[in-house]
Every structure is written in C-alpha cells, then in structure tokens.
Design an enzyme around this catalytic site. Structure first.
Site, short mmCIF file in Angstrom:
data_model
loop_
_atom_site.label_atom_id
_atom_site.label_comp_id
_atom_site.label_asym_id
_atom_site.label_seq_id
_atom_site.Cartn_x
_atom_site.Cartn_y
_atom_site.Cartn_z
N SER A 183 0.79 -1.23 0.00
CA SER A 183 0.00 0.00 0.00
C SER A 183 0.83 1.28 0.00
O SER A 183 0.28 2.35 -0.21
CB SER A 183 -0.94 -0.01 1.20
OG SER A 183 -0.19 0.04 2.38
N HIS A 211 -5.65 -4.85 -1.62
CA HIS A 211 -5.42 -3.72 -2.53
C HIS A 211 -5.32 -4.16 -4.00
O HIS A 211 -5.28 -3.32 -4.89
CB HIS A 211 -4.14 -2.98 -2.16
CG HIS A 211 -4.27 -2.08 -0.97
ND1 HIS A 211 -4.99 -0.90 -0.99
CD2 HIS A 211 -3.80 -2.21 0.29
CE1 HIS A 211 -4.93 -0.34 0.20
NE2 HIS A 211 -4.21 -1.11 1.00
N LYS A 242 -12.80 -2.37 0.21
CA LYS A 242 -12.05 -1.53 -0.74
C LYS A 242 -12.74 -1.58 -2.11
O LYS A 242 -13.83 -1.04 -2.24
CB LYS A 242 -10.58 -1.98 -0.76
CG LYS A 242 -9.91 -1.64 0.59
CD LYS A 242 -8.44 -1.96 0.64
CE LYS A 242 -7.85 -1.43 1.94
NZ LYS A 242 -7.27 -2.44 2.81
C1 LIG Z 1 -7.27 -2.90 4.21
C2 LIG Z 1 -6.48 -4.13 4.40
C3 LIG Z 1 -6.87 -5.10 5.32
C4 LIG Z 1 -8.00 -4.90 6.27
O1 LIG Z 1 -9.24 -5.04 5.65
P1 LIG Z 1 -10.57 -4.82 6.52
O2 LIG Z 1 -11.59 -5.62 5.82
O3 LIG Z 1 -10.82 -3.36 6.52
O4 LIG Z 1 -10.27 -5.35 7.89
C5 LIG Z 1 -6.13 -6.26 5.38
N1 LIG Z 1 -5.07 -6.47 4.58
C6 LIG Z 1 -4.65 -5.54 3.70
C7 LIG Z 1 -3.47 -5.81 2.83
C8 LIG Z 1 -5.34 -4.34 3.59
O5 LIG Z 1 -4.93 -3.42 2.73
#
Ligand SMILES: *Cc1c(COP(=O)(O)O)cnc(C)c1O
Length: 396
Positions: A183, A211, A242
């Site tokens: 990220s 992501h 996301k």
């Molecule tokens: C955003 C993210 C998470 C967490 O996801 P949630 O469903 O909001 O708990 C886990 N792993 C990665 C790589 C992320 O970018």
C-alpha cells in the site's frame, strides 16, 4: 486507580501530539465518493479512499442492500455454527470463489479477522511462516497468534525469500505469505517468482488481495489473473471494504480442505457475528456486476495512467505503479506533511506518509485513483499539485 492511569495516558497522548503523530479525523457529511462534503459545507475531491471501483455509493448496490434488508432483516444475532447462515452467505461465498477461480470461501467480519484467523488453525510449532517485511498489520498479528516459526524477507526480494525457504527446510510445512499490492509504493508482489520458489522449496502460497482485487490483472481479478497462476495459489484473503463496495467484510478463499478446516477452527469466524444480510445481498450483486462488465476496472486503469503521465510531465517524481496507488516522492518528512495540509486547503485530499510508516528519507504523498474520478477531477488535482509543488519548491 484511574487517576494514575489517566495521568499516564494524558502524558502519552501529549507525546504523540508533540511528535506530530497524532491522528486527527475529518468529519464527512456526504456519501463517500470522488467529491465529498465536509462539516462546514465545503467540498473536496477525495484521493485518499480505497474506493478503487467507485462503488461506495453505487445505486445498484444500495438497492440490493435494501432488498436484502427487507427480505432477510437487519442482523443475524449469532455466529454461524450455533444458529446457521442465510442462503445469502453461501451465495456470496460461492460468488467470491467464482471470481477468484478457487474451490470455496469463508466470510469474516473484516479482512483483519480473515488474516487474524488463518494461520493458527492450520499451522503448529512444527511449521514455518515466511512473510514479506511490508505485509499488512493484520497479517503480522495473525502470524503472532500462531506458534509456527517465523521468517521475514525484505519486501519483494526473491533472493531473501529463497534464503528463508532454505532455512525453513527443517520445518514440516512452509507457507509464504504476501500482500498482492503493497500500500505504500503500489507495487505488485512478484507472484510468478514466488510460486516458482514455492514449488522448488515445497511451500504453500498465501496472498492478501485487499489492494489488488478489482484492480490488478487484465480484468481486475487479482494477482492470479495478472500472472496466470490459477490453481497455484493456495489461499487468498481479501476485503469487501475496498474495491468490492467499500462497506465492511472480509474473506478467505482457496483450497477446499483449507476452507473446511477454517470453518471448524478459525476463532474470528467461530466467535464473532455473521455478516448482516444487507452486506451479503449487496456483495452478491457486486460480483454479478463485475461478471457483466469490465468497464469500471478499465476506467480505473485509464485514470491511473492519465494521472501518472501528467504528473511525470509536470516534473513530479512518481514511483512506478501497477495498481491504483501512486506514490509521489518528496523524500522529506516535514515537507510531506506541509504538502498534504496545503493541498487540502486547495480541496484535494491525499495522504502524506513519512517515517516510520515508510523508510527514513522516503516521505511521500500517496494518491489513490478511483473509477469514480472523472477527467475534470483528475485535472483539478494535477493543477493543485503543480500549484502547491511550485509554492513549496518541489517543482522549479
Ligand atoms: C485494508 C487491508 C486489510 C483490512 O481489511 P478490513 O476488511 O478493513 O479489515 C487487510 N489487509 C490488507 C493488505 C489491507 O490493505
């Protein structure tokens, strides 16, 4: 008792504030989207959401969520092994497996829980987890909950991964775990090389697609599609928060027996509430939409390309990207803070990252590009970047 503890917390909070690390939150008074409205009525363009496909406020998903709520109610009031699941939960699990070309899926309240609950049920002290140094916090926490021996390799460094695999040959089972997209830089994990090394050294492969899902690959189906690795990745975890609508929810999808075992033993699944019907209903509709058309993914990709090219042409130093994340390098920590604050005054929301979130001397502005952005949004943001860039001496 609280008096002493209160004093301790007050001092710690003050220290966080003084170090410039205090996280202040904005209050948004509109739906999530390219354009958002703040408390004071002012508007801003949002370039810091994970709303990659622009679905956070999609009418079809909202209608599907409402329909599910009308037909199946508000909440489940239980965990699945006690009370059962609705048809919608199984339908969503099947839709996710279908999207990723896997055997089966297990749903969680969040991807944080999926990662927290994936290692401990599968591996013991006899086994090894080999983890990329830049993996998400939830993977790190999940690994901590498991007794397997831990190995860590430098970000996307295949020589270092090979070293770990060699050292881990004494263990019974080995698993390599990586984020699909990291990220901070927006780089994609070299999954083809990871899978080759996994085969050479007899290791399982797990990837967190949070992501990468919806973004990476010719139609956005993640790293397996990107590298032609169907059938070679054992476990994918991901989020519904996301690309996939942006509400809440997580999943693990992969080999049948792995998913079956997680249903028996994964603690965040066994001891935490099932997803509400509206999330499942909207999720089912979401995967139907992604099945029907690649339009949103294509627009998202086009937007990233456009934005990056214009920024490079303006003289900004941008990291290469294969994702929706663009790192505009400023290198200097105070400058990155000043830049983010100044461009926010221009109505553009981006995030400034600096040490310890990124390595020392690697401060940057992270821009997240969405299918929700129109050309005019992108042009406005680029103009603001140029204006602030000149003002702060980043551009000549
Ligand atoms: C955003 C993210 C998470 C967490 O996801 P949630 O469903 O909001 O708990 C886990 N792993 C990665 C790589 C992320 O970018």
């Amino acid at each position: 008792m609280y008096g002493k503890f209160q004093k301790y917390l007050q001092d710690e909070l003050k220290a966080i504030e003084e170090a410039g690390l205090y996280k202040h939150e904005r209050n948004i008074c509109s739906a999530q989207g390219a354009e958002i409205t703040l408390e004071d009525g002012s508007k801003a363009l949002n370039f810091c959401a994970n709303n990659y496909l622009g679905l956070s406020n999609n009418p079809r998903l909202i209608a599907a969520a409402k329909k599910a709520m009308d037909e199946r109610g508000y909440g489940m009031s239980s965990v699945r092994f006690i009370c059962g699941a609705q048809d919608l939960h199984r339908q969503l699990e099947k839709a996710i497996a279908n999207y990723f070309h896997t055997d089966d899926t297990i749903l969680y309240a969040a991807c944080f829980d999926a990662n927290g609950g994936v290692f401990e049920p599968l591996l013991t002290a006899e086994d090894a987890i080999i983890s990329d140094a830049l993996n998400h916090a939830s993977i790190i926490d999940g690994v901590r909950l498991c007794k397997a021996v831990r190995y860590r390799y430098a970000n996307a460094d295949m020589a270092d991964l090979e070293r770990c695999l060699q050292e881990a040959q004494a263990q019974r089972f080995r698993i390599i775990v990586t984020d699909g997209v990291f990220s901070m830089d927006g780089n994609v994990a070299p999954m083809d090389r990871i899978c080759e090394l996994a085969e050479k050294y007899d290791a399982l492969v797990m990837v967190d697609e949070s992501h990468s899902a919806g973004v990476v690959g010719p139609t956005g189906r993640g790293v397996a599609e990107q590298f032609g690795l169907y059938g070679r990745i054992d476990i994918h975890t991901g989020t519904l928060g996301k690309s996939f609508g942006g509400a809440v929810g997580g999943f693990t999808t992969g080999r049948q027996e792995i998913i079956d075992m997680l249903r028996q033993r994964s603690r965040p699944y066994l001891f935490s509430n099932s997803l509400p019907p509206m999330i499942c209903g909207a999720g089912i509709e979401l995967f139907k939409m992604l099945e029907e058309s690649d339009e949103l993914h294509a627009k998202q990709q086009e937007n990233v390309k456009y934005f990056r090219e214009k920024m490079l042409a303006a003289g900004f130093d941008c990291k290469p990207t294969q994702s929706a994340i663009l790192a505009v390098m400023l290198y200097d920590a105070p400058l990155s803070q000043k830049f983010a604050a100044r461009i926010a005054q221009e109505g553009i929301f981006v995030t400034g990252f600096y040490y310890p979130v990124v390595p020392k001397g690697q401060a940057r502005i992270r821009v997240q590009i969405s299918a929700a952005h129109e050309k005019e949004h992108l042009d406005k943001a680029i103009a603001a970047f140029i204006k602030v860039g000149k003002e702060l001496g980043v551009l000549k």
